[in-house]
Design a protein around this motif. Structure first.
Motif, short mmCIF file in Angstrom:
data_model
loop_
_atom_site.label_atom_id
_atom_site.label_comp_id
_atom_site.label_asym_id
_atom_site.label_seq_id
_atom_site.Cartn_x
_atom_site.Cartn_y
_atom_site.Cartn_z
N PHE A 116 -32.16 21.20 32.21
CA PHE A 116 -32.05 19.73 32.32
C PHE A 116 -30.85 19.28 31.49
O PHE A 116 -30.79 19.54 30.29
CB PHE A 116 -33.33 19.05 31.83
N THR A 117 -29.92 18.61 32.14
CA THR A 117 -28.67 18.19 31.50
C THR A 117 -28.48 16.70 31.72
O THR A 117 -28.86 16.19 32.78
CB THR A 117 -27.49 18.97 32.15
N VAL A 118 -27.91 16.02 30.73
CA VAL A 118 -27.56 14.60 30.92
C VAL A 118 -26.07 14.46 30.72
O VAL A 118 -25.53 14.88 29.68
CB VAL A 118 -28.30 13.69 29.91
N VAL A 119 -25.40 13.88 31.70
CA VAL A 119 -23.99 13.57 31.53
C VAL A 119 -23.83 12.07 31.70
O VAL A 119 -24.21 11.50 32.72
CB VAL A 119 -23.11 14.44 32.47
N GLN A 120 -23.37 11.43 30.62
CA GLN A 120 -23.22 9.97 30.65
C GLN A 120 -21.89 9.62 31.30
O GLN A 120 -20.92 10.37 31.18
CB GLN A 120 -23.24 9.40 29.22
N GLY A 121 -21.84 8.46 31.96
CA GLY A 121 -20.55 8.07 32.50
C GLY A 121 -20.62 7.00 33.56
O GLY A 121 -21.69 6.45 33.84
N ASP A 122 -19.44 6.73 34.12
CA ASP A 122 -19.32 5.73 35.16
C ASP A 122 -18.82 6.39 36.44
O ASP A 122 -19.08 7.58 36.67
CB ASP A 122 -18.43 4.56 34.69
N ARG A 123 -18.01 5.68 37.22
CA ARG A 123 -17.62 6.24 38.52
C ARG A 123 -16.76 7.50 38.39
O ARG A 123 -16.77 8.35 39.29
CB ARG A 123 -16.90 5.19 39.36
N THR A 124 -16.04 7.65 37.28
CA THR A 124 -15.24 8.87 37.09
C THR A 124 -16.15 10.10 37.03
O THR A 124 -15.89 11.12 37.67
CB THR A 124 -14.44 8.75 35.75
N ALA A 125 -17.24 9.96 36.28
CA ALA A 125 -18.20 11.08 36.17
C ALA A 125 -18.86 11.32 37.53
O ALA A 125 -19.06 12.47 37.94
CB ALA A 125 -19.25 10.76 35.11
N VAL A 126 -19.21 10.22 38.22
CA VAL A 126 -19.87 10.36 39.52
C VAL A 126 -18.96 11.12 40.49
O VAL A 126 -19.39 12.08 41.15
CB VAL A 126 -20.26 8.98 40.09
N ASP A 127 -17.70 10.72 40.57
CA ASP A 127 -16.79 11.39 41.51
C ASP A 127 -16.65 12.87 41.18
O ASP A 127 -16.62 13.72 42.08
CB ASP A 127 -15.41 10.70 41.49
N ALA A 128 -16.58 13.18 39.89
CA ALA A 128 -16.45 14.59 39.50
C ALA A 128 -17.69 15.39 39.89
O ALA A 128 -17.60 16.55 40.30
CB ALA A 128 -16.19 14.69 38.00
N LEU A 129 -18.86 14.76 39.80
CA LEU A 129 -20.10 15.43 40.22
C LEU A 129 -20.11 15.63 41.74
O LEU A 129 -20.49 16.70 42.24
CB LEU A 129 -21.32 14.61 39.80
N LEU A 130 -19.71 14.60 42.46
CA LEU A 130 -19.75 14.68 43.93
C LEU A 130 -18.80 15.75 44.46
O LEU A 130 -19.07 16.36 45.50
CB LEU A 130 -19.36 13.33 44.55
N ASP A 131 -17.70 15.96 43.73
CA ASP A 131 -16.68 16.90 44.21
C ASP A 131 -16.87 18.32 43.66
O ASP A 131 -16.15 19.23 44.06
CB ASP A 131 -15.28 16.39 43.81
N HIS A 132 -17.80 18.51 42.73
CA HIS A 132 -17.90 19.82 42.06
C HIS A 132 -18.49 20.88 42.99
O HIS A 132 -19.54 20.67 43.60
CB HIS A 132 -18.78 19.69 40.80
N ASP A 133 -17.81 22.02 43.06
CA ASP A 133 -18.25 23.08 43.98
C ASP A 133 -19.61 23.65 43.63
O ASP A 133 -20.31 24.20 44.50
CB ASP A 133 -17.23 24.24 43.95
N ASP A 134 -20.01 23.58 42.36
CA ASP A 134 -21.29 24.19 41.96
C ASP A 134 -22.47 23.25 42.12
O ASP A 134 -23.59 23.59 41.74
CB ASP A 134 -21.21 24.65 40.49
N VAL A 135 -22.24 22.04 42.63
CA VAL A 135 -23.37 21.11 42.86
C VAL A 135 -23.86 21.29 44.30
O VAL A 135 -23.09 21.22 45.25
CB VAL A 135 -22.93 19.65 42.62
N ALA A 136 -25.18 21.55 44.44
CA ALA A 136 -25.73 21.82 45.77
C ALA A 136 -26.30 20.57 46.42
O ALA A 136 -26.29 20.45 47.65
CB ALA A 136 -26.84 22.88 45.65
#
Ligand code: NAD
Length: 498
Positions: free
Chosen positions: A199-219
């Motif tokens: 369980f991980t928490v990453v705080q942020g705004d749209r910059t963090a969201v875009d990085a999550l959406l584009d990350h290859d390791d996110v299923a």
């Protein structure tokens, strides 16, 4: 100034971006902390940590996972008051209401405690001579949750207990407006024995969201928030092949038929419109008064709305707290003004309310706007504040047509003593969650929660059976153990059951 951090690899982490955003106390209007805002590098660190934890967690036994879930349930339950106060201080809602949201989140944890039963596959014996078939489900990998400000504990709990119980690791990106509760929850998972990185928490705004959406390791991505962002998340994350469920905004109508007990309906309308200052995705924001008793209904609602006790969330006598930010207050006040300018009647006007001792708090009083038509901004916009618009209809069929013409389809309710009308209503409306004499029909954790139309992008509703399906994928195995002596020749025709 206190800094609210990320939670990566089982402990608080500051990240390296250096960016922060203010976190306010809505009851006082004073900044109480700053929250770290992740950049792409921080997100990469967080996702890598979650990806590294997946292999071991996905292979853990069902009984090992269940033990952690039961321990987590006990810890959250024991610290419910502490969580509720943290929510109240950053969101603004009254503590009793915040306790309610933690309780509803806990129900999903309890559902997830039953994961050994939920993950049972099917088995068919002897589908063909000497051949059996069985199915089972496997976790996906790193699952991401992007959540709104209005339920900082409950909405993430619609996601992470189920995802983790299914054997995934989970990265939560909470709302930057009330980020502290997620860190407390992370500590509770750790205390329950969940391995680091699950369980991980990453705080942020749209910059963090875009990085999550584009990350290859996110299923997979679960999103809950406003409709424009839900649409965007769905488009961007599906474009990179991720599984996505994106729950959007709402305009929930409550239809009151002439045969409904008037005082009962008025009481429930007021609680459903003004509870949590109207900042609930299932809040009633449009009342549809059907037929003659409409004026009487509006009078009863107005009287009760004027009696709502507005004050700071920490005051046990408050029934309704402030809204979340000054910007939210200004937007709501602006929309009320637009309603008046466009010809509606402000039966109760909550603008300009001040709470003694909390003059700088972000307060808006309960507001009832009558004579609203479907072309007005107060009807077309999701106001997300303590504002109830009243529209009129001549019968239940006209009310159903009104609801179906609205782009949202999250929740709706009907107040009536006619079983026939209630049945026609529930079959006729194109809405995901329906209440009959129940104004906020949020499904229990063992059902799934979700709307239709612009209230949901993707196929899956959240938690309950659809949550388990969303966070897993199926394998079907066809097995033959031939007796070597009896083994026949393999045929080249397409296999059929014989
Ligand atoms: P929001 O859409 O502004 O934010 C939700 C999340 O998206 C937050 O984590 C935020 O940081 C992120 N975000 C915001 N703007 C973004 C952007 N441009 N790009 C990428 N990410 C972005 O919603 P909110 O104001 O926090 O919450 C209120 C909304 O959520 C309302 O519309 C409400 O109806 C909706 N909601 C829906 C449900 C449901 O079940 N359908 C439940 C709760 C809330």
């Amino acid at each position: 100034m206190r800094t609210i951090t990320h939670w990566i690899g089982g402990k608080p982490e500051n990240g390296t971006s250096g960016g922060t955003a203010p976190v306010w106390n809505p009851a006082t209007g004073v900044q109480q902390a700053e929250v770290a805002l992740a950049d792409a590098a921080d997100v990469d660190t967080a996702v890598r940590s979650a990806a590294a934890a997946f292999d071991e967690w996905s292979r853990s036994s069902l009984s090992a996972r269940t033990k952690v879930l039961f321990a987590f349930r006990e810890i959250v339950n024991a610290r419910i008051g502490e969580l509720a106060e943290v929510v109240s201080d950053e969101h603004g809602k009254v503590v009793a209401d915040a306790r309610g949201e933690v309780q509803r989140g806990l129900e999903v944890v309890e559902f997830a405690c039953g994961i050994p039963s939920l993950l049972k596959g099917d088995f068919s014996d002897q589908v063909s001579a000497g051949v059996d078939v069985h199915s089972f489900r496997e976790p996906l990998g790193v699952c991401v949750g992007i959540t709104p400000f209005n339920f900082p504990v409950m909405v993430p709990m619609w996601m992470h207990p189920v995802a983790i119980a299914c054997g995934n690791t989970f990265v939560l990106k909470p709302s930057e407006r009330d980020p502290s509760a997620s860190l407390l929850v992370a500590q509770m998972w750790a205390d329950a024995g969940l391995p680091d990185g699950v369980f991980t928490v990453v705080q942020g705004d749209r910059t963090a969201v875009d990085a999550l959406l584009d990350h290859d390791d996110v299923a997979a991505v679960s999103f809950v928030g406003s409709t424009p962002i839900a649409r965007y998340i769905h488009e961007r994350a599906t474009a990179t092949g991720k599984r996505v469920q994106a729950l959007g905004g709402a305009k929930n109508h409550a239809v009151v038929l002439p045969d409904a007990p008037l005082d009962f309906a008025a009481e429930h309308l007021v609680a459903a419109a003004f509870g949590s200052a109207g900042e609930r995705c299932m809040a009633i924001s449009a009342a549809v008064a059907v037929g003659g008793p409409g004026d009487e209904l509006v009078a009863a609602v107005a009287e009760k709305a004027r009696a709502v006790k507005v004050g700071p969330g920490r005051d046990a006598t408050s029934e309704m707290g402030p809204v979340v930010t000054a910007a939210a207050r200004d937007r709501i006040v602006g929309l009320i003004g637009t309603g008046e300018a466009q010809g509606a009647t402000l039966t109760v006007d909550g603008r300009g309310l001040t709470v003694p001792g909390h003059e700088d708090g972000f307060f808006v009083g309960p507001t009832v706007i009558d004579g609203v038509t479907t072309d007005m901004d107060v009807y077309r916009e999701e106001i997300f504040g303590p504002v109830l618009s009243v529209v009129r209809a001549s019968d239940v069929d006209e009310a159903i047509a009104l609801i179906n013409a609205n782009p949202y389809g999250n929740g709706t309710a009907i107040f009536t003593s006619s079983g026939e009308a209630a049945r026609r209503f529930q079959r006729g409306v194109r809405v995901g969650m329906i209440g009959v004499n129940v104004p906020i029909p949020v499904p229990m954790a063992y059902y799934s929660f979700g709307g239709w139309k612009d209230s949901l992008f993707g196929q899956s509703h959240i938690h309950g059976p659809e949550g388990v399906t969303f966070y897993t994928r199926a394998k079907v195995v066809t097995t033959r153990w031939p007796q070597v002596a009896a083994a026949g020749a393999a045929g080249f025709h397409f296999p059929t059951a014989t």
